[in-house]
Motif scaffolding. Structure first.
Motif, PDB file in Angstrom:
ATOM      1  N   SER A  70      -0.906 -32.607  93.958  1.00  0.00           N
ATOM      2  CA  SER A  70      -1.159 -31.259  94.194  1.00  0.00           C
ATOM      3  C   SER A  70      -1.867 -31.304  95.587  1.00  0.00           C
ATOM      4  O   SER A  70      -2.103 -32.542  96.058  1.00  0.00           O
ATOM      5  CB  SER A  70      -2.272 -30.923  93.233  1.00  0.00           C
ATOM      6  N   GLU A  71      -1.932 -30.203  96.088  1.00  0.00           N
ATOM      7  CA  GLU A  71      -2.600 -29.944  97.382  1.00  0.00           C
ATOM      8  C   GLU A  71      -3.509 -28.773  97.507  1.00  0.00           C
ATOM      9  O   GLU A  71      -2.651 -27.778  97.355  1.00  0.00           O
ATOM     10  CB  GLU A  71      -1.716 -30.094  98.647  1.00  0.00           C
ATOM     11  N   ARG A  72      -4.585 -28.722  97.823  1.00  0.00           N
ATOM     12  CA  ARG A  72      -5.271 -27.562  98.161  1.00  0.00           C
ATOM     13  C   ARG A  72      -5.241 -27.217  99.430  1.00  0.00           C
ATOM     14  O   ARG A  72      -5.548 -27.955 100.269  1.00  0.00           O
ATOM     15  CB  ARG A  72      -7.059 -27.854  97.773  1.00  0.00           C
ATOM     16  N   VAL A  77      -4.125 -23.978  95.125  1.00  0.00           N
ATOM     17  CA  VAL A  77      -3.646 -25.229  94.788  1.00  0.00           C
ATOM     18  C   VAL A  77      -2.192 -25.239  94.657  1.00  0.00           C
ATOM     19  O   VAL A  77      -1.660 -24.195  93.746  1.00  0.00           O
ATOM     20  CB  VAL A  77      -4.451 -25.985  93.750  1.00  0.00           C
ATOM     21  N   TYR A  79       1.501 -27.406  93.614  1.00  0.00           N
ATOM     22  CA  TYR A  79       1.847 -28.610  93.130  1.00  0.00           C
ATOM     23  C   TYR A  79       3.537 -28.808  93.442  1.00  0.00           C
ATOM     24  O   TYR A  79       4.261 -27.871  93.704  1.00  0.00           O
ATOM     25  CB  TYR A  79       1.725 -28.248  91.329  1.00  0.00           C
TER      26      TYR A  79
END
Length: 119
Positions: A70-72, A77, A79
């Motif tokens: 994941s990356e905010r 967020v 995925y």
């Protein structure tokens, strides 16, 4: 951690991975992610119909098994699957399932034809 004891036999580690996959919604999430470069949590929530807390639990399991990352970005967020092997695994599983279902269907058809001929 699912893979923390790597001194176990490989078949036990594989079984642990399959336990992580052993929920229809986790498979659905992986299939959605395999069709896109990345998807937002909001999109996944809409597509699965899950409440945010339940989706979060499933995504947590998939992260723990290193199947997704994941990356905010800001308040969102996103995925993605961790690699092409995850998508390949889904494709192979789908093909295997279709083979099994086809074989079962052929057996059923043969049994039905046999029972009609004996009448």
């Amino acid at each position: 951690m699912p893979f923390s004891n790597l001194s176990r036999p490989l078949y036990e580690i594989k079984a642990s991975l399959f336990k992580g996959l052993a929920h229809p919604l986790r498979i659905r999430i992986l299939e959605l992610l395999s069709e896109s470069e990345e998807l937002s949590v909001g999109f996944l929530q809409r597509e699965t119909g899950l409440e945010a807390s339940h989706l979060s639990q499933h995504l947590s399991v998939l992260r723990r098994y290193r199947l997704v990352t994941s990356e905010r970005r800001g308040s969102h967020v996103y995925y993605r699957i961790t690699g092409e092997r995850v998508a390949e695994m889904l494709t192979v599983a789908r093909a295997l399932l279709l083979d099994v279902l086809s074989e079962d269907g052929s057996r059923l058809e043969g049994a039905l034809v046999g029972s009609e001929q004996s009448r």
